[in-house]
Design an enzyme around this catalytic site. Structure first.
Site, PDB file in Angstrom:
ATOM      1  N   GLY A 110     -55.867  14.958 -47.781  1.00  0.00           N
ATOM      2  CA  GLY A 110     -55.322  14.817 -46.433  1.00  0.00           C
ATOM      3  C   GLY A 110     -55.089  16.150 -45.759  1.00  0.00           C
ATOM      4  O   GLY A 110     -55.126  17.213 -46.383  1.00  0.00           O
ATOM      5  N   SER A 111     -54.863  16.055 -44.454  1.00  0.00           N
ATOM      6  CA  SER A 111     -54.752  17.249 -43.621  1.00  0.00           C
ATOM      7  C   SER A 111     -53.491  18.038 -43.958  1.00  0.00           C
ATOM      8  O   SER A 111     -53.495  19.266 -43.980  1.00  0.00           O
ATOM      9  CB  SER A 111     -54.687  16.840 -42.156  1.00  0.00           C
TER      10      SER A 111
ATOM     11  N   GLY B  29     -52.713  17.515 -52.850  1.00  0.00           N
ATOM     12  CA  GLY B  29     -53.295  16.193 -52.628  1.00  0.00           C
ATOM     13  C   GLY B  29     -54.267  16.168 -51.470  1.00  0.00           C
ATOM     14  O   GLY B  29     -54.485  17.167 -50.789  1.00  0.00           O
TER      15      GLY B  29
ATOM     16  N   GLU C  92     -57.051  17.611 -58.223  1.00  0.00           N
ATOM     17  CA  GLU C  92     -57.992  16.501 -58.263  1.00  0.00           C
ATOM     18  C   GLU C  92     -59.172  16.838 -57.347  1.00  0.00           C
ATOM     19  O   GLU C  92     -60.317  16.868 -57.768  1.00  0.00           O
ATOM     20  CB  GLU C  92     -57.215  15.295 -57.745  1.00  0.00           C
TER      21      GLU C  92
HETATM   22  N1  COA Z   1     -45.501   5.136 -40.713  1.00  0.00           N
HETATM   23  C1  COA Z   1     -46.675   4.757 -40.147  1.00  0.00           C
HETATM   24  N2  COA Z   1     -47.728   5.580 -39.990  1.00  0.00           N
HETATM   25  C2  COA Z   1     -47.573   6.866 -40.373  1.00  0.00           C
HETATM   26  C3  COA Z   1     -46.381   7.339 -40.931  1.00  0.00           C
HETATM   27  C4  COA Z   1     -45.315   6.413 -41.115  1.00  0.00           C
HETATM   28  N3  COA Z   1     -44.167   6.789 -41.641  1.00  0.00           N
HETATM   29  N4  COA Z   1     -46.536   8.642 -41.212  1.00  0.00           N
HETATM   30  C5  COA Z   1     -47.775   8.984 -40.850  1.00  0.00           C
HETATM   31  N5  COA Z   1     -48.409   7.920 -40.338  1.00  0.00           N
HETATM   32  C6  COA Z   1     -49.770   7.850 -39.826  1.00  0.00           C
HETATM   33  C7  COA Z   1     -50.153   9.020 -38.938  1.00  0.00           C
HETATM   34  O1  COA Z   1     -49.685   8.809 -37.622  1.00  0.00           O
HETATM   35  C8  COA Z   1     -51.663   8.988 -39.043  1.00  0.00           C
HETATM   36  O2  COA Z   1     -52.133   7.928 -38.230  1.00  0.00           O
HETATM   37  P1  COA Z   1     -53.546   8.009 -37.462  1.00  0.00           P
HETATM   38  O3  COA Z   1     -54.576   8.061 -38.561  1.00  0.00           O
HETATM   39  O4  COA Z   1     -53.574   6.741 -36.664  1.00  0.00           O
HETATM   40  O5  COA Z   1     -53.475   9.264 -36.652  1.00  0.00           O
HETATM   41  C9  COA Z   1     -51.901   8.581 -40.490  1.00  0.00           C
HETATM   42  O6  COA Z   1     -50.666   7.979 -40.936  1.00  0.00           O
HETATM   43  C10 COA Z   1     -52.264   9.743 -41.431  1.00  0.00           C
HETATM   44  O7  COA Z   1     -51.341  10.743 -41.231  1.00  0.00           O
HETATM   45  P2  COA Z   1     -51.782  12.281 -41.181  1.00  0.00           P
HETATM   46  O8  COA Z   1     -50.671  13.019 -40.544  1.00  0.00           O
HETATM   47  O9  COA Z   1     -53.142  12.419 -40.579  1.00  0.00           O
HETATM   48  O10 COA Z   1     -51.706  12.664 -42.718  1.00  0.00           O
HETATM   49  P3  COA Z   1     -52.715  13.064 -43.860  1.00  0.00           P
HETATM   50  O11 COA Z   1     -54.133  13.199 -43.454  1.00  0.00           O
HETATM   51  O12 COA Z   1     -52.089  14.255 -44.459  1.00  0.00           O
HETATM   52  O13 COA Z   1     -52.613  11.802 -44.853  1.00  0.00           O
HETATM   53  C11 COA Z   1     -51.558  10.204 -46.331  1.00  0.00           C
HETATM   54  C12 COA Z   1     -51.376  11.359 -45.304  1.00  0.00           C
HETATM   55  C13 COA Z   1     -50.189   9.871 -46.914  1.00  0.00           C
HETATM   56  C14 COA Z   1     -52.145   8.994 -45.632  1.00  0.00           C
HETATM   57  C15 COA Z   1     -52.556  10.698 -47.424  1.00  0.00           C
HETATM   58  O14 COA Z   1     -52.121  11.917 -47.939  1.00  0.00           O
HETATM   59  C16 COA Z   1     -52.650   9.681 -48.578  1.00  0.00           C
HETATM   60  O15 COA Z   1     -53.377   8.712 -48.501  1.00  0.00           O
HETATM   61  N6  COA Z   1     -51.871   9.931 -49.652  1.00  0.00           N
HETATM   62  C17 COA Z   1     -51.818   9.047 -50.822  1.00  0.00           C
HETATM   63  C18 COA Z   1     -52.777   9.456 -51.887  1.00  0.00           C
HETATM   64  C19 COA Z   1     -52.543  10.845 -52.388  1.00  0.00           C
HETATM   65  O16 COA Z   1     -51.510  11.460 -52.193  1.00  0.00           O
HETATM   66  N7  COA Z   1     -53.525  11.375 -53.051  1.00  0.00           N
HETATM   67  C20 COA Z   1     -53.509  12.741 -53.532  1.00  0.00           C
HETATM   68  C21 COA Z   1     -53.436  12.792 -54.988  1.00  0.00           C
HETATM   69  S1  COA Z   1     -54.254  14.152 -55.665  1.00  0.00           S
END
Ligand code: COA
Length: 506
Positions: free
Chosen positions: A267-268, A265, A290
């Site tokens: 994200g980082s 997916g 995707e």
């Molecule tokens: N409650 C509140 N905030 C939370 C949290 C929680 N339980 N867990 C993480 N966060 C925050 C982090 O602190 C970070 O905040 P910041 O932007 O202020 O630093 C933010 O969420 C993003 O987290 P990060 O660790 O940078 O994760 P990421 O870049 O891997 O993204 C998702 C994680 C879930 C946001 C992202 O993967 C997503 O939007 N997923 C849904 C869609 C998806 O999965 N698509 C793929 C399909 S192919």
């Protein structure tokens, strides 16, 4: 200009070249736009920018449908200009996120494979104008997309008119990467004839009636680059746990060293975990995903990945340079498809993908929240994670066990919003370990999830919740009046912890 005009290979269409400002002037208040673009790649650029400028002088609102998130701060600029009525199906911009959560615009968060069905079935409003980025228009009028396909096919088919942005910053060599296939209407559909990720079942270009093309804008602007964080110590540990799990599947005879088509997916975290496969014994891997992020290209370079199917390519600047300079090499390994096909449940189940997506939080029974911060505030959207998780051979969710310096535990008694139910989640991975939930009853899952995935500093409280809940009985024990108490505490005190001092100690 002449060199640019060569990209319009159908002579009669050359007279349709206009400026972005003129094309933007055709967009009327109340219209629905179908814009190309998926996770910052292949997005229409000049016309959305011209539309934002127009908004300085007049007031109007449009619905904005895309493949997924856009680059060039378009979603930010749209929100600041106040011109969006309804946005779907995915966005990832901080300003738009705020606008959605403040009620300034409407957002529809559906599975990314579903937009096509909703348009084809006439459920969504008719797309008035599709604005599609392309590298060229072929002799027969078909549109050759650039670095993403997303929903461009369905927009082209169902829009009343089409405007094409031919972006000469993208090489024409992209032609031949795409595989355009429309499965047809529901109820009158053949099986999609794709049995392996690297097969081709469609055409290079998006077939269109050339008369529907009302304007062509010539542009020269790169995609916005990916801004993901690079792998860190914790994501490396998470990757290690994932490798350990995959090895145990090989020992059990359920996988071989070639694994199964991989999806990772956005994200980082998902990128970093896939990156971990670089230092593994796995080989001849296939990707059916995707988005292709940097890690897939690192794996191709290392000779680990032999083919990759996607709907968009979103990489860092450094990686895009390498890709551009070696496009003929990568082209042989990559197939790009409409998002309806890259995310199609029929294909995901047939191919038996190993799907790795990211959770914001999960609960002691394995439900996953990927979209809503504390249950109410939209983050980005479900994207394709549900398309994959529901249908994958292995639905894996990764996340760090703590967020916001330990004020938030990713493992909670009950998730505050459910995107992926316990029925769709097979494996949870954090830097603490992994929990294989397959075939386990809710009460069996609790021990694995708390002891292997939750952060140690929250385990005692999680156990206290479960033990009290278990006294009340039930198949999935809960104390309903306390189930969301951690989220309530967070909103009242800024931390999920009972004692504030613990935050800095973890
Ligand atoms: N409650 C509140 N905030 C939370 C949290 C929680 N339980 N867990 C993480 N966060 C925050 C982090 O602190 C970070 O905040 P910041 O932007 O202020 O630093 C933010 O969420 C993003 O987290 P990060 O660790 O940078 O994760 P990421 O870049 O891997 O993204 C998702 C994680 C879930 C946001 C992202 O993967 C997503 O939007 N997923 C849904 C869609 C998806 O999965 N698509 C793929 C399909 S192919």
């Amino acid at each position: 200009m002449n060199g640019q005009l060569d990209r319009i290979r159908r002579e009669s269409l050359k007279q349709k070249v206009v400026t972005a400002e003129e094309a933007a002037s055709w967009i009327q208040d109340g219209m629905t736009l179908g814009l190309s673009g998926f996770t910052r790649a292949g997005d229409a650029k000049a016309i959305p920018e011209a539309l934002v400028k127009r908004a300085q002088k007049e007031s109007f609102k449009v619905n904005v449908f895309t493949g997924a998130s856009l680059g060039h701060d378009i979603d930010k600029l749209f929100t600041e200009a106040g011109i969006v009525n309804k946005r779907l199906p995915f966005q990832a911009d901080a300003t738009m996120r705020k606008g959605i959560n403040n009620g300034e615009l409407l957002f529809v968060d559906h599975h990314l494979s579903n937009t096509s069905e909703l348009i084809r079935g006439g459920v969504l409003p008719q797309v008035d104008i599709a604005v599609l980025e392309a590298v060229a228009i072929a002799e027969d009028g078909s549109i050759i997309p650039s670095t993403s396909i997303g929903n461009s096919l369905i927009f082209a088919e169902h829009a009343q008119s089409i405007i094409v942005e031919i972006n000469v910053a993208h090489s024409e060599e992209w032609e031949g990467v795409h595989d355009i296939y429309d499965p047809g209407v529901l109820g009158d559909r053949e099986p999609i004839p794709l049995k392996h990720p690297d097969e081709r079942i469609g055409t290079y270009g998006i077939p269109v009636d050339p008369d529907k093309i009302i304007g062509i804008v010539l542009t020269e602007e790169y995609d916005s680059f990916s801004t993901i964080d690079q792998p860190d110590e914790e994501t490396e540990v998470m990757a290690g746990h994932l490798l350990q799990f995959l090895r145990s599947e090989i020992t059990a005879g359920r996988l071989t060293k070639e694994l199964a088509p991989l999806q990772s997916g956005i994200g980082s975290q998902a990128n970093a975990v896939l990156h971990g496969l670089l230092d593994s014994e796995f080989e001849n891997l296939e990707v059916y995903s995707e988005v292709l992020q940097d890690s897939v290209f690192e794996l191709i370079d290392a000779g680990k990945v032999k083919s990759a199917s996607c709907t968009s390519i979103t990489v860092t600047e450094e990686r895009m340079d390498i890709l551009r300079n070696n496009l003929s090499f990568y082209k042989e390994k990559i197939v790009m498809r409409p998002q309806e096909i890259s995310n199609h449940p029929e294909l995901i189940r047939r191919l038996g993908t190993i799907s790795i997506n990211t959770a914001l939080e999960f609960d002691i029974y394995g439900n996953v929240n990927s979209t809503h911060v504390t249950g109410t505030k939209m983050m980005n959207g479900i994207g394709g994670s549900g398309d994959f998780a529901r249908n994958a051979r292995l639905a894996i969710f990764v996340t760090k066990s703590l967020a916001k310096k330990g004020a938030i535990s990713s493992c909670v008694p009950f998730v505050s919003h459910v995107d992926h139910t316990e029925h769709d989640v097979d494996i949870l991975v954090t830097e603490q370990g992994y929990a294989d939930l397959r075939g386990l009853a809710p009460k069996e899952r609790v021990e694995l999830i708390i002891n292997r995935c939750a952060h140690p500093s929250y385990r005692q409280e999680l156990w206290a919740y479960y033990e009290e809940a278990a006294l009340r009985g039930g198949h999935t024990p809960h104390i309903l009046e306390k189930a969301l108490s951690w989220h309530i505490r967070l909103s009242e005190t800024g931390t999920m912890r009972e004692s504030k001092e613990e935050v800095t100690q973890s």
